[in-house]
Design a protein around this motif. Structure first.
Motif, mmCIF file in Angstrom:
data_model
loop_
_atom_site.group_PDB
_atom_site.id
_atom_site.type_symbol
_atom_site.label_atom_id
_atom_site.label_comp_id
_atom_site.label_asym_id
_atom_site.label_seq_id
_atom_site.Cartn_x
_atom_site.Cartn_y
_atom_site.Cartn_z
ATOM 1 N N HIS A 171 -1.077 10.406 -8.081
ATOM 2 C CA HIS A 171 0.305 10.398 -7.099
ATOM 3 C C HIS A 171 1.052 9.390 -7.519
ATOM 4 N N PRO A 172 2.257 9.468 -7.498
ATOM 5 C CA PRO A 172 3.124 8.517 -8.166
ATOM 6 C C PRO A 172 3.210 7.270 -6.981
ATOM 7 N N LEU A 173 3.052 7.756 -5.887
ATOM 8 C CA LEU A 173 3.060 6.604 -4.689
ATOM 9 C C LEU A 173 2.127 5.522 -5.077
ATOM 10 N N ALA A 174 0.834 6.063 -5.381
ATOM 11 C CA ALA A 174 -0.286 5.133 -6.084
ATOM 12 C C ALA A 174 0.234 3.995 -6.846
ATOM 13 N N GLY A 175 1.109 4.396 -8.052
ATOM 14 C CA GLY A 175 1.710 3.387 -8.914
ATOM 15 C C GLY A 175 2.592 2.600 -8.408
ATOM 16 N N VAL A 176 3.313 2.981 -7.400
ATOM 17 C CA VAL A 176 4.440 2.194 -6.553
ATOM 18 C C VAL A 176 3.980 1.219 -5.748
ATOM 19 N N ILE A 177 2.839 1.523 -4.914
ATOM 20 C CA ILE A 177 2.419 0.633 -4.193
ATOM 21 C C ILE A 177 1.342 -0.297 -4.408
ATOM 22 N N PRO A 178 1.328 -1.645 -4.579
ATOM 23 C CA PRO A 178 0.309 -2.578 -4.932
ATOM 24 C C PRO A 178 -0.967 -2.209 -4.163
ATOM 25 N N PHE A 179 -2.105 -2.593 -4.904
ATOM 26 C CA PHE A 179 -3.390 -2.591 -4.414
ATOM 27 C C PHE A 179 -3.581 -3.639 -3.213
ATOM 28 N N GLU A 180 -2.791 -4.748 -3.372
ATOM 29 C CA GLU A 180 -2.916 -5.801 -2.390
ATOM 30 C C GLU A 180 -1.563 -6.219 -1.990
ATOM 31 N N PRO A 181 -0.870 -5.244 -1.076
ATOM 32 C CA PRO A 181 0.441 -5.647 -0.374
ATOM 33 C C PRO A 181 0.564 -6.920 0.297
ATOM 34 N N ASP A 182 1.703 -7.704 -0.135
ATOM 35 C CA ASP A 182 1.781 -9.100 0.155
ATOM 36 C C ASP A 182 2.656 -9.005 1.758
ATOM 37 N N ARG A 183 1.980 -9.041 2.883
ATOM 38 C CA ARG A 183 2.366 -8.875 4.209
ATOM 39 C C ARG A 183 3.166 -10.083 4.518
ATOM 40 N N ALA A 184 2.823 -11.192 4.104
ATOM 41 C CA ALA A 184 3.758 -12.489 4.372
ATOM 42 C C ALA A 184 5.091 -12.232 3.829
ATOM 43 N N ALA A 185 5.157 -11.888 2.576
ATOM 44 C CA ALA A 185 6.262 -11.917 1.824
ATOM 45 C C ALA A 185 7.475 -10.684 2.433
ATOM 46 N N ALA A 186 6.603 -9.571 2.744
ATOM 47 C CA ALA A 186 7.372 -8.435 3.625
ATOM 48 C C ALA A 186 7.970 -8.892 4.903
ATOM 49 N N ARG A 187 7.240 -9.705 5.234
ATOM 50 C CA ARG A 187 7.708 -10.179 6.932
ATOM 51 C C ARG A 187 8.771 -11.228 6.755
ATOM 52 N N THR A 188 8.655 -11.901 5.562
ATOM 53 C CA THR A 188 10.137 -12.797 5.458
ATOM 54 C C THR A 188 11.008 -11.932 5.148
ATOM 55 N N ARG A 189 11.068 -10.997 4.119
ATOM 56 C CA ARG A 189 12.243 -9.933 3.932
ATOM 57 C C ARG A 189 12.698 -9.571 5.113
ATOM 58 N N LEU A 190 11.989 -9.237 6.055
ATOM 59 C CA LEU A 190 12.177 -8.567 7.101
ATOM 60 C C LEU A 190 12.627 -9.542 8.250
ATOM 61 N N GLY A 191 12.551 -10.733 8.216
ATOM 62 C CA GLY A 191 12.744 -11.750 9.238
ATOM 63 C C GLY A 191 12.062 -11.783 10.330
ATOM 64 N N LEU A 192 10.689 -11.183 10.217
ATOM 65 C CA LEU A 192 9.671 -10.976 11.246
ATOM 66 C C LEU A 192 8.981 -12.394 11.219
ATOM 67 N N ASN A 193 8.595 -12.615 12.863
ATOM 68 C CA ASN A 193 7.479 -13.725 12.766
ATOM 69 C C ASN A 193 6.244 -13.456 12.077
ATOM 70 N N HIS A 194 5.699 -14.385 11.485
ATOM 71 C CA HIS A 194 4.480 -14.351 10.706
ATOM 72 C C HIS A 194 3.204 -14.406 11.814
ATOM 73 N N ASP A 195 3.310 -14.598 12.812
ATOM 74 C CA ASP A 195 2.029 -15.103 13.649
ATOM 75 C C ASP A 195 2.170 -14.058 14.723
ATOM 76 N N ALA A 196 2.949 -13.071 14.916
ATOM 77 C CA ALA A 196 2.884 -12.315 16.073
ATOM 78 C C ALA A 196 2.670 -10.761 15.279
ATOM 79 N N PRO A 197 1.687 -9.887 16.085
ATOM 80 C CA PRO A 197 1.497 -8.594 15.382
ATOM 81 C C PRO A 197 2.860 -7.835 15.293
ATOM 82 N N VAL A 198 2.701 -6.781 14.215
ATOM 83 C CA VAL A 198 4.001 -6.179 14.011
ATOM 84 C C VAL A 198 3.443 -4.565 14.162
#
Length: 390
Positions: A171-198
């Motif tokens: 499944h090509p999505l399995a190659g696109v999505i990393p095994f260990e997604p970077d939650r902190a970096a994604a929250r930074t890109r979206l301008g989200l608070n790192h300490d509150a649930p999303v």
């Protein structure tokens, strides 16, 4: 007569991809074909990702987007039939070396059957879910496709039982999505608070899906905003539907609590702790991001009754189908009430906060699923097409 191509010459490839997921799959296949033949020509029906690979779109893939057996399908059927008729005539005149139908089986299988009968080689990319519902499609597949490219490892053996050649390409999505997604970096890109649930809220990528699903999802979001004041809620909206999603959020009195962004669904899934998500390919994406989810779905009552009659398995969501278990809750049709959806999300949020065994077991199963689906899909798919072309 079969089309003839001199050895070494790049093939002319016709394709049809419907909707956003088909556009992604087709673009990856085109990338693999271009690695093999840098001057490959491609044309047919596709979307923006395919266009970025040099695809000549005679019609945009959005023209094929419909929803179940709803009245929308009745209204749009005539236009879709006319597109297929015109496309078939043009392909029979231009005679590409191979036609590749990407998903959209209701549109593609009949088209492939006619082209194959006229001597044009045909490939169907994405095995229709004959293991989940509508098993009668197996005869259509056998008549339509010279070869099937399969996303899931158990599918080629199933097709082989019916004399259909097939290749597992991952499944090509399995190659696109990393095994260990970077939650902190994604929250930074979206301008989200790192300490509150999303919470990621994904009410579908098609207009008719949003019409049926967004309202109960947003009503559930309103309850969650009241009961968990610090909860951040993000909606990745398909750009063409953003205005309608914003309108529905206002109607549900939750616009001030939802952050609606254009696209960025992978960033939103990487950033979230839990997702409330419509059944479909996006649920597999959420599983590959190892995110707990609540799957919801609602459709026209007639569509629901017809699908229930053809259903072969107890599960609807892809993560549950692939894990052969209800690893995440499914709230469908009448069960998809705002209160039930909100309560299921709250249970996952509590699990995330506690870091309990239920969450850890889910992440382990999703990790194993990710490894089983990761293959070099573009290369494997291109190799299968090359072998078919001889």
């Amino acid at each position: 007569m079969d089309s003839m191509r001199p050895p070494g010459q790049a093939p002319r490839v016709a394709m049809v991809a419907g909707e956003t997921s088909g556009d992604l799959l087709a673009s990856l296949l085109l990338g693999g074909l271009r690695q093999r033949w840098s001057t490959v020509a491609s044309m047919g029906i596709g979307g923006p990702r395919m266009a970025a690979q040099g695809f000549d779109a005679w019609w945009d893939s959005e023209r094929l987007a419909v929803h179940g057996y709803s009245l929308e399908l009745v209204r749009r059927l005539w236009g879709i039939v006319q597109i297929r008729k015109q496309l078939r005539a043009r392909l029979l005149q231009e005679r590409p070396d191979v036609f590749i139908g990407v998903d959209a089986p209701d549109f593609n299988l009949g088209l492939e059957q006619g082209l194959r009968a006229a001597g044009i080689k045909t490939v169907h990319f994405v095995c229709p879910s004959i293991w989940a519902w509508r098993p009668e499609r197996i005869e259509k597949i056998r008549a339509a496709a010279d070869h099937v490219l399969c996303l899931f490892p158990f599918e080629p053996a199933l097709l082989a039982e019916h004399g259909i050649a097939a290749t597992y390409v991952g499944h090509p999505l399995a190659g696109v999505i990393p095994f260990e997604p970077d939650r902190a970096a994604a929250r930074t890109r979206l301008g989200l608070n790192h300490d509150a649930p999303v919470l990621a809220v994904l009410p579908g990528s098609r207009r008719a899906e949003v019409a049926y699903i967004a309202r109960p999802f947003f009503q559930a979001a309103r309850l969650l905003a009241q009961e968990r004041p610090g909860l951040q809620m993000v909606v990745p909206a398909v750009p063409a539907l953003r205005a309608r999603i914003e309108e529905l959020a206002r109607e549900c009195a939750v616009a001030d609590s939802l952050r609606i962004v254009a696209g960025q669904s992978h960033d939103v899934l990487a950033a979230c702790d839990v997702t409330l998500i419509a059944s479909g390919t996006a649920t597999l994406e959420a599983a590959l991001f190892q995110r707990p989810m609540v799957i919801g779905y609602h459709m026209h009552p007639l569509s629901w009754r017809l699908m229930q009659r053809k259903k072969l398995q107890p599960w609807v969501g892809l993560p549950n189908i692939l894990c052969r278990d209800f690893v995440v809750p499914e709230l469908l049709q009448d069960a998809a009430t705002p209160r039930a959806l909100a309560d299921a999300v709250l249970q996952w949020l509590d699990d995330v906060q506690a870091g309990n065994a239920r969450l850890q077991q889910l992440q382990q199963r999703f990790g194993e699923l990710h490894y089983s689906l990761r293959r070099d899909t573009p290369a494997l798919a291109a190799d299968a097409v090359a072998q078919l072309l001889g």
